[in-house]
Scaffold this active site. Structure first.
Site, PDB file in Angstrom:
ATOM      1  N   TYR A  47     -16.321  -7.553  -1.370  1.00 54.41           N
ATOM      2  CA  TYR A  47     -14.946  -7.673  -1.919  1.00 54.41           C
ATOM      3  C   TYR A  47     -14.534  -9.119  -2.680  1.00 54.41           C
ATOM      4  O   TYR A  47     -14.664 -10.198  -1.387  1.00 54.41           O
ATOM      5  CB  TYR A  47     -14.403  -7.611  -0.040  1.00 54.41           C
ATOM      6  N   HIS A 114     -23.954  -1.228   2.548  1.00 51.31           N
ATOM      7  CA  HIS A 114     -23.072  -0.625   2.356  1.00 51.31           C
ATOM      8  C   HIS A 114     -22.768   1.035   1.738  1.00 51.31           C
ATOM      9  O   HIS A 114     -22.222   1.751   2.074  1.00 51.31           O
ATOM     10  CB  HIS A 114     -21.845  -1.237   1.160  1.00 51.31           C
ATOM     11  N   PRO A 194      -9.067   4.368   9.215  1.00 47.27           N
ATOM     12  CA  PRO A 194      -8.714   5.222  10.045  1.00 47.27           C
ATOM     13  C   PRO A 194      -6.815   5.391  10.033  1.00 47.27           C
ATOM     14  O   PRO A 194      -6.972   6.398  10.896  1.00 47.27           O
ATOM     15  CB  PRO A 194      -9.056   3.890  11.837  1.00 47.27           C
ATOM     16  N   GLY A 196      -5.939   6.938   7.368  1.00 39.12           N
ATOM     17  CA  GLY A 196      -5.773   7.142   5.787  1.00 39.12           C
ATOM     18  C   GLY A 196      -5.531   6.365   4.655  1.00 39.12           C
ATOM     19  O   GLY A 196      -4.747   7.385   4.297  1.00 39.12           O
ATOM     20  N   GLY A 198      -3.271   4.058   4.533  1.00 47.05           N
ATOM     21  CA  GLY A 198      -2.602   3.622   4.861  1.00 47.05           C
ATOM     22  C   GLY A 198      -1.324   4.755   5.046  1.00 47.05           C
ATOM     23  O   GLY A 198      -0.614   4.242   4.850  1.00 47.05           O
ATOM     24  N   PHE A 199      -2.054   6.052   4.772  1.00 46.73           N
ATOM     25  CA  PHE A 199      -0.724   6.969   4.559  1.00 46.73           C
ATOM     26  C   PHE A 199      -0.642   6.877   5.888  1.00 46.73           C
ATOM     27  O   PHE A 199       1.215   7.810   6.111  1.00 46.73           O
ATOM     28  CB  PHE A 199      -1.618   8.753   4.123  1.00 46.73           C
ATOM     29  N   PHE A 200      -0.645   7.655   7.103  1.00 47.82           N
ATOM     30  CA  PHE A 200       0.023   7.271   8.518  1.00 47.82           C
ATOM     31  C   PHE A 200       0.511   6.354   9.015  1.00 47.82           C
ATOM     32  O   PHE A 200       1.235   6.685   9.772  1.00 47.82           O
ATOM     33  CB  PHE A 200      -1.107   7.734   9.308  1.00 47.82           C
ATOM     34  N   SER A 201       0.458   5.788   8.076  1.00 48.27           N
ATOM     35  CA  SER A 201       1.739   4.301   8.176  1.00 48.27           C
ATOM     36  C   SER A 201       2.805   4.765   7.862  1.00 48.27           C
ATOM     37  O   SER A 201       3.898   4.021   8.393  1.00 48.27           O
ATOM     38  CB  SER A 201       1.337   3.264   7.782  1.00 48.27           C
ATOM     39  N   GLY A 203       3.500   7.201   4.828  1.00 43.07           N
ATOM     40  CA  GLY A 203       4.070   8.566   4.577  1.00 43.07           C
ATOM     41  C   GLY A 203       3.363   8.456   2.866  1.00 43.07           C
ATOM     42  O   GLY A 203       3.199   7.198   2.016  1.00 43.07           O
TER      43      GLY A 203
END
Length: 329
Positions: A47, A114, A194, A196, A198-201, A203
């Protein structure tokens, strides 16, 4: 009043962590000491590369180190702009020494491989990690994105405390073999992404705000031909969240929490308001019927696009040569 975060036992070797952790990958700054109850911090030498560990090292000064469980990772080498997966003993040791120095600590609580080096028998990699445990440089060993057979072979050399894998409403490929294997062997499960990615935050609108060098711009599920289809999943999750009086991200995260007491999701964020919202997911209770309803929104055939680019470095390509074939260089 701050939301109290419970604690869980991760694996069967004695490691105890907060029920929800904090993925530090996307941070450009660390917001001081851990927030109430969240003490499980996840980073990696890749990172940055390296800068995230240095950042955390600075944040852990002043007595903070004793209050957290710190996980970092090795195995993705970044040299002269070239990325390479390495699990050879020399790299394992050098990577550990480098992480200890950047974090400015004497011992790493949980040290993950990793990604799996398919050129090196897993027994060889774990053998070197076992030496690091015996030397007091790491406490517990973990794997990330490893197949069931790789996990078994590794666990036979030294107990594996945790396996980190991508697990969310729309990334469930590990449920068939890997998660049952972990539970059979008493290995804890750490769920990254968890939400996705950021998708589930947010869309579909998430893509509109991504920078051109954001990895998610290239993920198959975020490509226009797939996103138009996948947005229906978000809409259904969001509608259910509205019914339950929570946010879509809290609902999706609650689904992961309801998978069992051996599961610790590590959502990442750079914003305090999102951090607090994620903690709120611990208060969202789901009935068995609601779990089934949620899973029906994002069944395997309902999601379009692979979860990674060409299945790069996932458990699907983590098999290593037999130990008998190894010849040390």
């Amino acid at each position: 009043m701050a939301q109290r975060v419970g604690r869980i036992k991760l694996g069967s070797q004695g490691l105890e962590v907060s029920a929800q952790g904090l993925g530090c990958m996307g941070m450009s700054a660390f917001y001081g000491p851990p927030k109430p109850g969240v003490t499980f911090l996840d980073t990696s030498d890749i990172y940055g590369p390296f800068t995230n560990e240095t950042l955390l090292g600075k944040a852990l000064k002043g007595g903070v180190r004793e209050k957290v469980e710190l996980a970092t990772k090795f195995g993705i080498s970044h040299t002269d702009g070239k990325m390479e997966i390495r699990g050879d003993p020399a790299h394992v040791r050098a990577a550990c020494e480098g992480s200890l120095k950047r974090l400015d600590i004497d011992c790493i609580d949980l040290y993950y491989q990793h990604r799996i080096d398919t050129r090196v028998p897993i027994e060889v990699t774990i053998g070197e990690l076992k030496k690091l445990v015996e030397e007091g440089k790491i406490k517990y060993i973990g794997l990330s994105e490893a197949s069931a057979s790789t996990i078994r072979r590794a666990h036979a050399v030294h107990p594996i405390t945790a396996v980190q894998l991508e697990w969310s409403l729309w990334s469930r490929d590990a449920e068939e073999e890997i998660i049952p294997t972990c539970r059979e062997l008493g290995i804890g499960i750490v769920a990254y992404s968890p939400l996705g990615n950021g998708f589930f935050s947010s869309g579909p609108k998430l893509v509109e705000d991504l920078s051109t060098n954001d990895l998610r711009m290239f993920l198959p599920r975020f490509q226009p031909e797939n996103l138009e289809h996948n947005k229906t999943i978000f809409e259904r999750v969001n509608e259910m969240a509205t019914r339950k009086g929570c946010t879509s991200s809290q609902l999706a995260l609650a689904w992961v929490h309801h998978q069992g007491k051996d599961v610790c999701p590590i959502p990442g964020t750079t914003k305090i308001e999102n951090f607090k919202q994620n903690i709120g997911a611990l208060s969202v209770k789901l009935t068995p019927e609601e779990m089934v309803e949620l899973e029906s929104f994002a069944s395997e055939d309902a999601v379009k696009g692979e979860r990674s680019i060409n299945d790069f470095a996932t458990w699907k390509n983590s098999e290593t040569p037999p130990f008998s074939s190894w010849k040390a260089v």
